[in-house]
Scaffold this active site. Structure first.
Site, PDB file in Angstrom:
ATOM      1  N   SER A   1     128.589 119.214 -49.883  1.00  0.00           N
ATOM      2  CA  SER A   1     129.149 120.427 -49.303  1.00  0.00           C
ATOM      3  C   SER A   1     128.496 121.607 -50.017  1.00  0.00           C
ATOM      4  CB  SER A   1     130.664 120.467 -49.498  1.00  0.00           C
ATOM      5  OG  SER A   1     130.949 120.735 -50.853  1.00  0.00           O
ATOM      6  N   LYS A   2     128.917 122.798 -49.623  1.00  0.00           N
ATOM      7  CA  LYS A   2     128.328 124.015 -50.195  1.00  0.00           C
ATOM      8  C   LYS A   2     128.429 124.049 -51.717  1.00  0.00           C
ATOM      9  CE  LYS A   2     127.998 128.083 -47.370  1.00  0.00           C
ATOM     10  NZ  LYS A   2     128.619 129.343 -47.022  1.00  0.00           N
ATOM     11  N   ARG A   3     129.497 123.465 -52.236  1.00  0.00           N
ATOM     12  CA  ARG A   3     129.696 123.467 -53.685  1.00  0.00           C
ATOM     13  C   ARG A   3     128.496 122.909 -54.446  1.00  0.00           C
ATOM     14  NH1 ARG A   3     132.640 119.529 -55.225  1.00  0.00           N
ATOM     15  NH2 ARG A   3     132.852 118.727 -53.118  1.00  0.00           N
ATOM     16  N   HIS A   4     127.775 121.998 -53.794  1.00  0.00           N
ATOM     17  CA  HIS A   4     126.699 121.307 -54.499  1.00  0.00           C
ATOM     18  C   HIS A   4     125.392 122.095 -54.496  1.00  0.00           C
ATOM     19  CE1 HIS A   4     129.451 117.980 -53.297  1.00  0.00           C
ATOM     20  NE2 HIS A   4     129.259 117.695 -54.561  1.00  0.00           N
ATOM     21  N   GLY A   5     125.411 123.291 -53.960  1.00  0.00           N
ATOM     22  CA  GLY A   5     124.174 124.067 -53.881  1.00  0.00           C
ATOM     23  C   GLY A   5     124.006 124.479 -52.444  1.00  0.00           C
TER      24      GLY A   5
END
Ligand code: GLU
Length: 513
Positions: free
Chosen positions: A255-259
């Protein structure tokens, strides 16, 4: 038979890294086999249709350097390549009519409420949910005719055979099988006449001569439906390659959290297309040896279906940074200068850093914009100096976006002193004398090689009784850069040249007071 593969996105939004992995696999496989890569736009779900999406895909893939042999933007022998246009051309209806005539598909007239009730009943009774026949799979011809005559809306469903095993092969997982009863009857044609993904994609894969289908493993559950469709028509199915899910380093679905996950965000963040492609290719695929850093030709040559693993592929931003850094270090100064100029001039770079709400970890958008602006004007006003500065930072930074901030201390007339660095480096009693002596020694010189700078500093250290060079180096570094870390001190002094070096020593002396 020559290889023909397709990237078949649904135009519902942005192009993310998961879809990029699918297209990279397709591309490597096509190139490795001198095959063809097609772009097919699967736009039959009009409720999720996004008019900007097709352009987003094409622009993103152009940036990555993936070219299509056929597609809506380049044409080809199987045009049109948008499924909505293929529907208008009557391509799918004809095949649906064939299945209806042969009793392999049927019309189902349930209303939305009836379907809801059926699902609710299944849920309460802990039964498998889905449409396993309803009132219409085995309805008499008369009943169906009567409903048609009444003008009731209907969908066309595929009759999944019951009492048999549905067998298929996934090239990543091997043989798979399902009991026919457990697979629900999928809709092929919706009430508005639009084909579903299940139908349009399979009909098109057949008509377009697709030999290998690379798609996400979320499609495995639908795979038996697709097998039954191919069997119903008597067509040879393509090889199905269900690519593993992508997870972050924490093992959770990406998800966005990972980059960044939008492909064009990587462009604005200063990643280069080739290492990005290399990085993405290794998510779920391995060449079977130790190699990681590979060029496009080596990847296409090494790419094979055996190297795709069923276990989740890991998305690790640190690895991308490392690969991108290596690619930056491998550039000639001309290449680097051209890449940076293009990067800075691209309006998307500025737009991204101006509007980004969740910047990548450790990045400060304002500082990056400021640094890039500074670099842009330095390319204009002191191009030769910039060409000397860049190779020093090229050894240290991992993205194009970082060059601005990294080069800033070279380009600013007055370096910004980091207060912690000043407190640490300018504390000693020797510092005033050191900086004063240095300012004096460099004055009047025209140029200094790194070796001359080194000799000057070391001579001062021994003349003043310093056995260790650290307490001498640190104040000089902070005087030159404002910071405690940076490129090799003697290299950077040499690049700055005597005049700038002198001015910086003098300013540092003022700072000390
Ligand atoms: N249109 C499908 C999607 O975007 C593609 C699946 C496939 O490649 O068959 O998910």
């Amino acid at each position: 038979m020559s290889v023909r593969v397709r990237f078949a996105p649904s135009p519902t939004g942005l192009l993310h890294v998961g879809a990029l992995r699918t297209v990279v696999f397709n591309d490597l496989f096509a190139r490795g086999h001198q095959g063809d890569l097609l772009l097919r736009i699967e736009d039959t779900d009009r409720t999720r249709y996004n008019a900007d999406s097709e352009k987003e895909f094409i622009d993103s893939l152009k940036w990555v350097g993936i070219e299509f042999d056929e597609g809506p933007h380049v044409g080809g022998a199987h045009a049109p390549y948008r499924q909505s246009e293929r529907k208008e051309a009557g391509i799918y209806q004809k095949y649906a009519d064939q299945l209806l005539a042969e009793g392999k598909a049927y019309r189902a007239f349930e209303t939305a409420e009836e379907l809801d009730q059926m699902r609710e009943f299944q849920r309460i009774n802990k039964m498998a949910t889905g449409y396993f026949g309803g009132d219409w799979r085995d309805a008499s011809a008369e009943k169906t005719e009567a409903a048609l005559a009444e003008g009731k809306p209907f969908v066309v469903r595929l009759k999944i055979p019951h009492g048999v095993k549905i067998k298929g092969v996934d090239s990543v997982r091997g043989n798979l099988e399902w009991d026919g009863e457990t697979v629900d009857d999928p809709v092929l044609i919706k009430a508005d006449g639009m084909p579903t993904y299940h139908f349009a994609a399979m009909v098109d894969d057949h008509l377009m001569g697709i030999t290998h289908v690379f798609r996400g493993e979320e499609w495995i559950a639908s795979y038996p439906k697709h097998i039954v469709l191919f069997e119903a028509f008597g067509w040879t199915p393509p090889v199905f390659v269900h690519c593993p899910v992508i997870v972050g380093t924490d093992g959770k679905k990406l998800s966005k959290r990972h980059g960044a996950t939008r492909v064009l965000d990587y462009a604005a963040q200063g990643y280069l297309p080739q290492p990005l492609k290399n990085f993405v290719a290794l998510i779920g695929w391995s060449p079977g040896d130790e190699r990681e850093v590979m060029n496009d030709v080596d990847m296409a040559t090494a790419f094979n279906l055996k190297g795709i693993q069923p276990s989740p592929g890991r998305f690790d931003m640190e690895k991308l940074d490392w690969m991108n850094g290596l690619a930056i270090r491998a550039m000639s100064i001309d290449e680097l200068e051209a890449a940076l100029k293009q990067f800075i001039a691209d309006p998307w770079t500025t737009e991204y850093w101006t509007t980004v709400e969740e910047p990548p970890a450790g990045k400060n958008p304002k500082a990056i914009l400021k640094g890039l602006k500074l670099l842009e004007s330095a390319f204009e006003t002191q191009p030769e100096f910039v060409r000397q500065v860049l190779p020093l930072e090229q050894q240290r930074v991992n993205t194009l976006a970082d060059f601005g901030t990294a080069c800033e201390f070279f380009l600013l007339d007055e370096v910004e002193f980091d207060s912690a660095a000043v407190a640490k480096a300018f504390a000693g009693d020797h510092v005033k004398k050191l900086l004063g002596d240095m300012a004096y020694q460099v004055s009047g010189q025209n140029a200094m090689t790194p070796a001359e700078c080194e000799a000057m500093v070391k001579d001062w250290a021994s003349a003043n009784g310093f056995e260790k060079i650290g307490p001498v180096i640190m104040p000089i570094r902070v005087a030159m850069t404002g910071q405690l870390s940076g490129p090799g001190l003697f290299d950077l002094m040499s690049v700055l040249g005597p005049q700038r070096v002198k001015a910086r020593f003098e300013r540092a002396l003022e700072q000390i007071g």
